[in-house]
Design a protein around this motif. Structure first.
Motif, PDB file in Angstrom:
ATOM      1  N   MET A  77      26.415   3.858  37.886  1.00 27.42           N
ATOM      2  CA  MET A  77      27.818   3.926  37.594  1.00 27.42           C
ATOM      3  C   MET A  77      27.980   4.497  36.191  1.00 27.42           C
ATOM      4  O   MET A  77      27.296   4.079  35.260  1.00 27.42           O
ATOM      5  CB  MET A  77      28.398   2.507  37.673  1.00 27.42           C
ATOM      6  CG  MET A  77      29.862   2.432  37.475  1.00 27.42           C
ATOM      7  SD  MET A  77      30.462   0.776  37.881  1.00 27.42           S
ATOM      8  CE  MET A  77      32.172   1.135  37.847  1.00 27.42           C
ATOM      9  N   ASP A 134      25.843  -1.347  36.548  1.00 26.32           N
ATOM     10  CA  ASP A 134      27.156  -1.993  36.580  1.00 26.32           C
ATOM     11  C   ASP A 134      27.584  -2.319  35.153  1.00 26.32           C
ATOM     12  O   ASP A 134      26.863  -2.023  34.193  1.00 26.32           O
ATOM     13  CB  ASP A 134      27.133  -3.248  37.455  1.00 26.32           C
ATOM     14  CG  ASP A 134      26.064  -4.245  37.058  1.00 26.32           C
ATOM     15  OD1 ASP A 134      25.767  -4.373  35.845  1.00 26.32           O
ATOM     16  OD2 ASP A 134      25.515  -4.911  37.951  1.00 26.32           O
ATOM     17  N   ALA A 135      28.752  -2.938  35.023  1.00 26.15           N
ATOM     18  CA  ALA A 135      29.308  -3.246  33.710  1.00 26.15           C
ATOM     19  C   ALA A 135      28.449  -4.240  32.938  1.00 26.15           C
ATOM     20  O   ALA A 135      28.358  -4.173  31.707  1.00 26.15           O
ATOM     21  CB  ALA A 135      30.737  -3.775  33.859  1.00 26.15           C
ATOM     22  N   THR A 136      27.817  -5.161  33.638  1.00 26.25           N
ATOM     23  CA  THR A 136      26.950  -6.133  32.960  1.00 26.25           C
ATOM     24  C   THR A 136      25.763  -5.438  32.314  1.00 26.25           C
ATOM     25  O   THR A 136      25.410  -5.719  31.161  1.00 26.25           O
ATOM     26  CB  THR A 136      26.469  -7.211  33.950  1.00 26.25           C
ATOM     27  OG1 THR A 136      27.624  -7.893  34.453  1.00 26.25           O
ATOM     28  CG2 THR A 136      25.533  -8.203  33.281  1.00 26.25           C
ATOM     29  N   ALA A 161      35.423   2.785  32.912  1.00 24.05           N
ATOM     30  CA  ALA A 161      34.589   3.090  34.076  1.00 24.05           C
ATOM     31  C   ALA A 161      35.064   4.414  34.658  1.00 24.05           C
ATOM     32  O   ALA A 161      36.265   4.701  34.671  1.00 24.05           O
ATOM     33  CB  ALA A 161      34.710   1.980  35.105  1.00 24.05           C
TER      34      ALA A 161
END
Length: 92
Positions: free
Chosen positions: A1, A60-62, A83
């Motif tokens: 991502m 991912d965002a984490t 994002a």
């Protein structure tokens, strides 16, 4: 991502020059590691400011947060994250 990350680091004025220079070197080294891993794809400076815009690619965002937090100057950094989704014209 993929994520577009805008960040500006503001080290304390009271930080000794030697510590400031050491921190900048550590920051550069960590950024190179993130580039080698494929996490940090591109960096741009913002003219007239101590700001940077980066293109990051993480699961991912984490994972993005973990990568950003691994930067030595993170405690003094203001971060904004967007994002990114692929535009239909970019799909092939």
């Amino acid at each position: 991502m993929e994520f577009l990350v805008r960040f500006e680091t503001n080290l304390p004025d009271t930080m000794p020059v030697a510590e400031r220079n050491r921190l900048k070197g550590l920051e550069r080294d960590r950024a190179q590691q993130l580039r080698s891993e494929g996490t940090l794809l591109r960096l741009w400076r913002v003219p007239g400011r101590r700001a940077v815009i980066g293109l990051w690619d993480t699961a991912d965002a984490t994972h993005l947060h973990d990568a950003l937090a691994s930067l030595p100057a993170f405690p003094w950094t203001d971060v904004t994250v967007e994002a990114l989704a692929t535009h239909p014209q970019e799909q092939r």
